[in-house]
Design an enzyme around this catalytic site. Structure first.
Site, short mmCIF file in Angstrom:
data_model
loop_
_atom_site.label_atom_id
_atom_site.label_comp_id
_atom_site.label_asym_id
_atom_site.label_seq_id
_atom_site.Cartn_x
_atom_site.Cartn_y
_atom_site.Cartn_z
N PHE A 24 -14.13 -9.51 6.91
CA PHE A 24 -13.17 -8.88 6.00
C PHE A 24 -13.83 -8.55 4.66
O PHE A 24 -13.65 -7.47 4.12
CB PHE A 24 -11.98 -9.82 5.79
CG PHE A 24 -10.93 -9.26 4.88
CD1 PHE A 24 -10.05 -8.28 5.33
CD2 PHE A 24 -10.81 -9.72 3.57
CE1 PHE A 24 -9.08 -7.76 4.48
CE2 PHE A 24 -9.84 -9.19 2.72
CZ PHE A 24 -8.97 -8.22 3.19
N ARG A 56 -10.22 2.91 -6.23
CA ARG A 56 -11.65 2.74 -5.94
C ARG A 56 -12.25 4.08 -5.53
O ARG A 56 -11.55 4.95 -5.00
CB ARG A 56 -11.82 1.72 -4.80
CG ARG A 56 -13.24 1.29 -4.51
CD ARG A 56 -13.27 0.28 -3.37
NE ARG A 56 -14.61 -0.26 -3.15
CZ ARG A 56 -14.93 -1.10 -2.17
NH1 ARG A 56 -13.98 -1.52 -1.33
NH2 ARG A 56 -16.15 -1.55 -2.02
N HIS A 114 0.83 -1.20 0.00
CA HIS A 114 0.00 0.00 0.00
C HIS A 114 0.87 1.26 0.00
O HIS A 114 0.37 2.36 0.22
CB HIS A 114 -0.89 0.02 1.24
CG HIS A 114 -1.94 -1.04 1.27
ND1 HIS A 114 -2.73 -1.34 0.19
CD2 HIS A 114 -2.35 -1.86 2.28
CE1 HIS A 114 -3.58 -2.31 0.51
NE2 HIS A 114 -3.36 -2.64 1.77
#
Length: 320
Positions: A281, A162, A140
């Site tokens: 999750f 996103r 990330h």
């Protein structure tokens, strides 16, 4: 030191210290970045939010080895990363679904810098180093913090983005399932102040889309995967030089369906500390689920945040 460490003094952050279990956060800015091939004029990296454990792993991060046959998936958190990891691993491993189900994705496709988040996870850099090649690596990290060798080697990389409102909602539930003890509204107000792990969000996305001569990076979005997965799969197959029959691809689409992913323990993580009050999750896998979760005031706050952070109309299209 290669990084500058900045204490967070924002009144909202200070007010919530301890209440939301974010008291070990600080902002980290890269001080060496001339090697990053970015097209933004007079670019200076922004500081990003990490834990104090970042200080203990500077050398491991910057000197991590990168090989030409590595495969990377990079994103801001909660952007569809696991979905893309599973797609990429299967495409690059001859659609071996049996092997994919037999071994957790965290072992097949480890998270390079998870050790920056917690001292208890310090082994992550060694795990990646010791993997057999070709290695599959998740990260990330923003462009300014990737290992130095990444820019020399330029391994094949998929970057996924996103919609920010979807990210915000998903990130709240994800954080709640691990450590976060504040309300959604408190989380969102912290999020737009760039005080959640890996923030600032917009800078992360824009910088990856403004790299120069980086044909090793393929950009996809969560929304296009939801809208028509086969088109994205074809693009990724072409990127990796892979070709499969229509029947084989149908099996891949089934494997990557939300129901299949949700029911697959190899990709749908459980909290190692046991059950929590948070959501699972993989919650809903919707492209516009935020419309059911956010109040009109929260939607307005997030939209105004994007307008403020992204004045360039070309860049703003990345966040639609």
């Amino acid at each position: 030191m290669a990084f500058e460490y900045i204490e967070i003094t924002d009144p909202l952050f200070v007010q919530n210290l301890g209440k939301c279990e974010e008291d070990d956060y600080l902002m980290v800015r890269a001080k060496r970045y001339s090697h990053v091939p970015i097209k933004i004029p007079n670019w200076v990296p922004q500081a990003h939010c990490f834990s104090i454990d970042f200080k203990n792993h500077e050398k491991e991060l910057l000197e991590a080895e990168v090989y030409p046959d590595d495969v990377w998936v990079i994103s801001y958190p909660k952007s569809g990363t696991t979905w893309v990891q599973e797609m990429v691993w299967c495409i690059c491993n001859d659609l071996n679904f049996e092997a994919a189900r037999a071994k957790k994705i965290s072992a097949r496709f480890p998270f390079l810098e998870i050790g920056l988040q917690s001292a208890a996870l310090h082994f992550s850099f060694k795990d990646v180093k010791d993997m057999p090649r070709p290695r599959f690596i998740k990260s990330h990290l923003p462009v300014s913090m990737l290992p130095k060798r990444y820019w020399e080697v330029k391994p094949k990389t998929i970057h996924i983005r996103r919609n920010p409102k979807s990210v915000a909602v998903s990130y709240f539930y994800h954080s709640q399932g691990i450590h976060y003890r504040g309300s959604m509204d408190t989380f969102l107000r912290s999020f737009v102040r760039e005080h959640q792990f890996y923030s600032p969000y917009h800078a992360h996305v824009i910088e990856y889309h403004e790299l120069r001569d980086c044909d090793n990076i393929l950009h996809v979005s969560f929304e296009e995967m939801k809208r028509y997965l086969p088109a994205v799969v074809r693009k990724v197959c072409q990127f990796f030089g892979k070709s499969y029959s229509k029947a084989e691809l149908e099996l891949l689409y089934q494997h990557l369906s939300f129901k299949s992913m949700r029911d697959n323990p190899a990709v749908n993580f459980e909290n190692p500390k046991g059950p929590t009050k948070g959501e699972p999750f993989m919650r809903k896998g919707e492209a516009d689920g935020w419309k059911k979760e956010l109040t009109p005031e929260q939607i307005h706050m997030l939209d105004e945040w994007t307008k403020e952070r992204v004045p360039n109309p070309v860049h703003r299209k990345l966040f639609e």
